[in-house]
Write a protein that holds these residues in place. Sequence first.
Motif: not given
Length: 224
Positions: A79-80, A83, A160, A201
């Motif tokens: 997920i990171k 960003y 984020r 998110q």
Amino acid sequence: MKKLLTILSKKEIVTPVLILSVFSFMFFYSQDVFYGEGLSFSADIKKLDSIQANTLHKKLSTDTAVIQLLSIYKQVSIIKKPYMYLANNYFSYGSSFALVLCLSSVFTFILAFLLAKKGWDNSLPFLKVTFLTFSLITTFTSVAPKVFKNTENTAKNLDRFKTFNKMQYETYGYLINIHKYRATHLDSVIANLNMRLPEEQNFLFEMDCSKVPTKKELEGTLVE
């Protein structure tokens, strides 16, 4: 259009094209350089992730808590990444806009001084065309970063990324020291991490079209 082309000489037509070509090349080349700097920074973080992943690879287990934490760790690591990609893109384009703006502003100021000294009507068409070309570049590179909110989007996406990076390191810490938490609050730790995954998110592609100057604002600038 034909009438305009007959008024302007070949030099007065070619010069703006050359100026725009040079500054376009400068913009995209510098953007590539700035993006590369961002990649080198993210490459160091990837090395740390690789070390963690190699350590956790040895921690194969049938334990439910370990399996859940490993799943969270892998999800956060995935997920990171976007960003960092978004932050790097906004940063590189914003830096290129700033670089081109600095250079074009200097040329615009010098040409404006020459025009003010001679007067618009008494100045050569070549000087007028060159001034207008640099004014166009200066206006665009000062407005575009505000419309695309490069600074804000860079900071927010980087924030984020740091949030998920910290969550990943937290999960890694729980996995490495799982024996300390097993007898206490491991279930609540896993539940909390699972709850934070969707909450944190928020991909950011913000724009602000109100920053585009209106016709009246542009006319007011020209009068000044």
